[in-house]
Motif scaffolding. Structure first.
Motif, PDB file in Angstrom:
ATOM      1  N   THR A  25      23.784  55.011  -7.857  1.00 46.19           N
ATOM      2  CA  THR A  25      23.878  53.200  -7.279  1.00 46.19           C
ATOM      3  C   THR A  25      22.966  52.757  -6.963  1.00 46.19           C
ATOM      4  N   LEU A  26      21.517  52.748  -7.741  1.00 49.30           N
ATOM      5  CA  LEU A  26      20.256  52.251  -7.516  1.00 49.30           C
ATOM      6  C   LEU A  26      21.033  51.442  -9.307  1.00 49.30           C
ATOM      7  N   THR A  27      20.983  52.108 -10.050  1.00 51.17           N
ATOM      8  CA  THR A  27      21.033  51.947 -11.555  1.00 51.17           C
ATOM      9  C   THR A  27      22.437  50.881 -11.470  1.00 51.17           C
ATOM     10  N   VAL A  28      23.657  51.224 -10.377  1.00 55.24           N
ATOM     11  CA  VAL A  28      24.745  50.480 -11.415  1.00 55.24           C
ATOM     12  C   VAL A  28      24.003  48.843 -10.586  1.00 55.24           C
ATOM     13  N   LEU A  29      23.188  48.619  -8.694  1.00 60.32           N
ATOM     14  CA  LEU A  29      23.026  48.150  -9.045  1.00 60.32           C
ATOM     15  C   LEU A  29      21.413  46.470  -9.243  1.00 60.32           C
ATOM     16  N   HIS A  30      21.295  47.340 -10.682  1.00 59.78           N
ATOM     17  CA  HIS A  30      20.022  47.081 -11.210  1.00 59.78           C
ATOM     18  C   HIS A  30      18.904  47.061 -10.866  1.00 59.78           C
ATOM     19  N   LEU A  31      18.487  48.077  -9.887  1.00 61.06           N
ATOM     20  CA  LEU A  31      18.035  48.270  -8.847  1.00 61.06           C
ATOM     21  C   LEU A  31      16.248  49.255  -9.464  1.00 61.06           C
ATOM     22  N   MET A  32      17.123  49.655 -10.609  1.00 65.11           N
ATOM     23  CA  MET A  32      15.927  50.979 -10.944  1.00 65.11           C
ATOM     24  C   MET A  32      14.917  50.682 -11.448  1.00 65.11           C
ATOM     25  N   SER A  33      14.248  51.285 -11.617  1.00 65.03           N
ATOM     26  CA  SER A  33      12.634  50.401 -11.572  1.00 65.03           C
ATOM     27  C   SER A  33      12.318  52.714 -12.550  1.00 65.03           C
ATOM     28  N   ALA A  34      10.976  52.856 -13.657  1.00 67.12           N
ATOM     29  CA  ALA A  34      10.284  53.598 -13.886  1.00 67.12           C
ATOM     30  C   ALA A  34      10.019  54.567 -12.676  1.00 67.12           C
ATOM     31  N   GLY A  35       9.727  54.212 -12.073  1.00 72.03           N
ATOM     32  CA  GLY A  35       8.848  54.687 -10.796  1.00 72.03           C
ATOM     33  C   GLY A  35      10.160  54.990 -10.349  1.00 72.03           C
ATOM     34  N   TRP A  36      11.499  55.052  -9.746  1.00 73.74           N
ATOM     35  CA  TRP A  36      12.874  54.881  -8.679  1.00 73.74           C
ATOM     36  C   TRP A  36      13.157  56.458  -9.419  1.00 73.74           C
ATOM     37  N   LEU A  37      13.274  56.097 -10.925  1.00 70.92           N
ATOM     38  CA  LEU A  37      13.957  57.225 -11.860  1.00 70.92           C
ATOM     39  C   LEU A  37      13.350  58.323 -11.735  1.00 70.92           C
ATOM     40  N   LEU A  38      12.043  58.914 -12.052  1.00 66.37           N
ATOM     41  CA  LEU A  38      11.028  59.716 -11.775  1.00 66.37           C
ATOM     42  C   LEU A  38      11.516  60.106 -10.511  1.00 66.37           C
ATOM     43  N   ALA A  39      10.929  59.298  -9.669  1.00 63.52           N
ATOM     44  CA  ALA A  39      11.499  60.141  -7.853  1.00 63.52           C
ATOM     45  C   ALA A  39      12.516  60.304  -7.945  1.00 63.52           C
ATOM     46  N   LEU A  40      13.823  60.035  -8.447  1.00 62.20           N
ATOM     47  CA  LEU A  40      15.645  60.777  -8.209  1.00 62.20           C
ATOM     48  C   LEU A  40      15.757  61.520  -9.255  1.00 62.20           C
ATOM     49  N   THR A  41      15.064  61.829  -9.986  1.00 61.58           N
ATOM     50  CA  THR A  41      15.208  62.874 -11.198  1.00 61.58           C
ATOM     51  C   THR A  41      14.330  64.194 -10.216  1.00 61.58           C
ATOM     52  N   PHE A  42      13.591  63.599  -9.355  1.00 63.36           N
ATOM     53  CA  PHE A  42      12.586  65.094  -9.273  1.00 63.36           C
ATOM     54  C   PHE A  42      13.757  65.328  -8.167  1.00 63.36           C
ATOM     55  N   ALA A  43      14.294  64.515  -7.394  1.00 64.96           N
ATOM     56  CA  ALA A  43      14.898  65.137  -6.184  1.00 64.96           C
ATOM     57  C   ALA A  43      15.675  65.899  -6.550  1.00 64.96           C
ATOM     58  N   ILE A  44      16.190  65.467  -7.935  1.00 61.92           N
ATOM     59  CA  ILE A  44      17.384  65.936  -8.539  1.00 61.92           C
ATOM     60  C   ILE A  44      16.952  67.596  -8.734  1.00 61.92           C
TER      61      ILE A  44
END
Length: 556
Positions: A97-116
């Motif tokens: 969802t965040l990527t589709v909405l163009h809200l993704m940042s390096a921090g969010w990418l790392l955080a959600l990768t960590f959650a997965i």
């Protein structure tokens, strides 16, 4: 039609359906991994930060593997797996969802990768431990290898598909397909009719279960050796996982499609390796197989480091994949074969702790080295380190001989007396430790045989739950000995018998010939006198009855 040897475990319907679902899930995982690695080269194209994507994927496994293993052993595995997949699909949906909405940042990418990664960390021990429930013992090694084949089959096509999806719709499309793939896993687990096993004992407490798992591994040399071997392989082998996206983009000047193709070559190597493993296993020992796989993987990394064109780089990744699958399948099978069902998930989680800890540390280290000496030289350095570690750890044997289950052994020792009537109702709720003692009379000529047996008994008691163990020799009567060990609670004492393997029972049967005929094993409940006085209960009518053993030997 007769199945090839590599595919024999698929004759079991339940294993086949869960394996198929796992292949779909792994395909989605490769879409997510490839998309995340490539997206980070756009958001923050620095070697260390790009390597952090791999670290964020693996670090949760390093941190949560042991708690996940304990939960998988004490909770119904089917319900537990449904819970972990619900967590994972939630994190995957947010990532898409965040990527589709163009809200993704390096921090969010790392955080959600960590959650997965958290979902993966909690899932892996239960998924690995359920394999022996689904296939007969003779199919176990190949079932583990077949998981590797499925994983690498998806690795062969997943990155290429991910590259195509990124070209068509960006990383958001790859992330969305990943979220959908988890639905297949949830559906397969939901229809799995798992047979429940009732022991008649209370469920283990979470922290106690963790401690029991650690004690089992500490007292099982085969699992410890497997941990050393897998860490020695994983540490250098983490370099391609951490740095390949940036190497393809920056050093080779290629796009996501070619990155997926190159990564897919590693998957082709893994599938080929898994298919050939049954033939290799008949000719080489486990240790020799792992050494051969290490040489192949290191050769592959060296080829990648020495190349500046995508064709030799693809060949190098093919060689790397040939070693990767069979190395990990062989080492994990060596660990899993010596783990009984009651502790299998915990033991595998500790094993995976070593494996994924090495991958995490390697990702950080190779990311830092890549920023200092360049990516190509880093691959060469990783190849050299891999060969050196292979030679250093070759003495840690993974050739443990596991005998086939045999008829129940004779009673290894006399049964202790029943608990005193006034204590019996309290024993299951009291948290005090239980001290156990066994007495022996040993002829001086048999002293060395007795002590050799005691070396094995030390590990047996530890695997069964002992937190303390010691054997004492009577200084006045050297032929008389006493063995003392302590377990955490009365419930843990009751679990001792069910935790013994057939081989453990054989050793204890051999030891029983030294036990007094006139004595019985004794058990003592630890009592805190101050707490006992504070509890508004009348003391037992006869203090000596606190001892669940011979009268006159009571201890507080």
């Amino acid at each position: 039609m007769r199945l090839p040897l590599a595919l024999v475990p698929l004759r079991n319907g339940t294993f086949r359906s869960l394996w198929t679902a796992s292949v779909i899930g792994w395909l989605g995982t490769w879409l997510q991994n490839t998309g995340a690695g490539w997206l980070m080269t756009t958001l923050a194209p620095e070697p260390f930060i790009v390597a952090m994507v791999q670290a964020a994927t693996i670090m949760p496994v390093f941190l949560l593997a042991l708690p996940g293993g304990a939960l998988a052993d004490i909770v119904d595995r089917r319900v537990y797996l449904l819970g972990t997949q619900a967590w994972t699909i939630t994190a995957a949906g947010l990532l898409a969802t965040l990527t589709v909405l163009h809200l993704m940042s390096a921090g969010w990418l790392l955080a959600l990768t960590f959650a997965i990664g958290i979902g993966t960390a909690l899932t892996n021990p239960a998924w690995g431990a359920m394999v022996p429930e689904l296939v007969p013992r003779e199919d176990l090694v190949q079932a583990i290898a077949l998981n590797g084949i499925g994983f690498n089959l998806t690795r062969a096509v997943g990155p290429a598909i991910a590259g195509l999806l990124i070209v068509i719709g960006g990383a958001s499309l790859a992330f969305s397909m990943y979220a959908l793939s988890i639905v297949a896993v949830i559906a397969a687990v939901a229809v799995w009719k798992r047979e429940r096993r009732f022991t008649g004992l209370p469920r283990e407490h979470f922290l106690s279960a963790i401690r029991a798992g650690v004690r089992f591994v500490r007292n099982t040399p085969a699992v410890r050796a497997a941990m050393v071997r897998t860490a020695a392989y994983a540490l250098p082998a983490s370099a391609p996982w951490a740095l390949l996206p940036l190497f393809v983009r920056r050093d080779l000047g290629l796009g996501p499609g070619m990155y997926g193709l190159i990564l897919g070559m590693m998957g082709i190597g893994g599938v080929t390796s898994g298919m050939l493993l049954p033939m290799v296993r008949g000719r080489l020992s486990r240790g020799a197989t792992v050494m051969g796989c290490t040489v192949l993987s290191c050769l592959g990394m060296a080829v990648v480091g020495a190349s500046r064109h995508w064709i030799p780089v693809s060949l190098g990744m093919l060689l790397f994949g040939l070693g990767w699958t069979s190395a990990f399948a062989t080492i994990q099978a060596a660990a899993q074969l010596v783990c009984p069902s009651w502790v299998r998930a915990r033991a595998l989680s500790i094993y995976q702790l070593a494996q994924n800890g090495a991958l995490t540390i390697g990702s950080f280290c190779w990311g830092w080295v890549g920023g200092s000496i360049g990516l190509a030289d880093t691959f060469l350095a990783a190849a050299i380190v891999g060969l050196v570690l292979m030679l250093v750890v070759r003495f840690f044997s993974i050739e443990a001989i596991v005998r086939e289950p045999a008829p129940a052994a004779a009673e290894p020792a006399p049964r202790p007396e029943a608990p005193a009537p006034e204590l019996a109702p309290l024993l299951r709720s009291i948290r005090g430790r239980i001290m156990e003692m066994a007495y022996y009379r040993v002829d001086p000529l048999q002293r060395s045989d007795f002590l050799r047996l005691m070396n094995e008994v030390h590990q047996i008691r530890g695997r069964a739950g002992a937190v303390f163990w010691q054997v004492y020799e009577d200084v006045a009567h050297p032929e008389e000995w006493v063995e003392v060990w302590t377990v955490e609670s009365w419930t843990d004492h009751l679990r001792e018998a069910m935790r013994l393997s057939d081989e453990d029972k054989r050793v204890l049967t051999a030891l029983a010939v030294f036990q007094y005929d006139a004595h019985r094993p004794t058990r003592y409940l630890a009592v805190d006198p101050h707490e006992h006085l504070l509890a508004h209960q009348p003391p037992p009518p006869r203090p000596e009855r606190l001892s669940i053993g011979p009268a006159g030997e009571a201890q507080a």
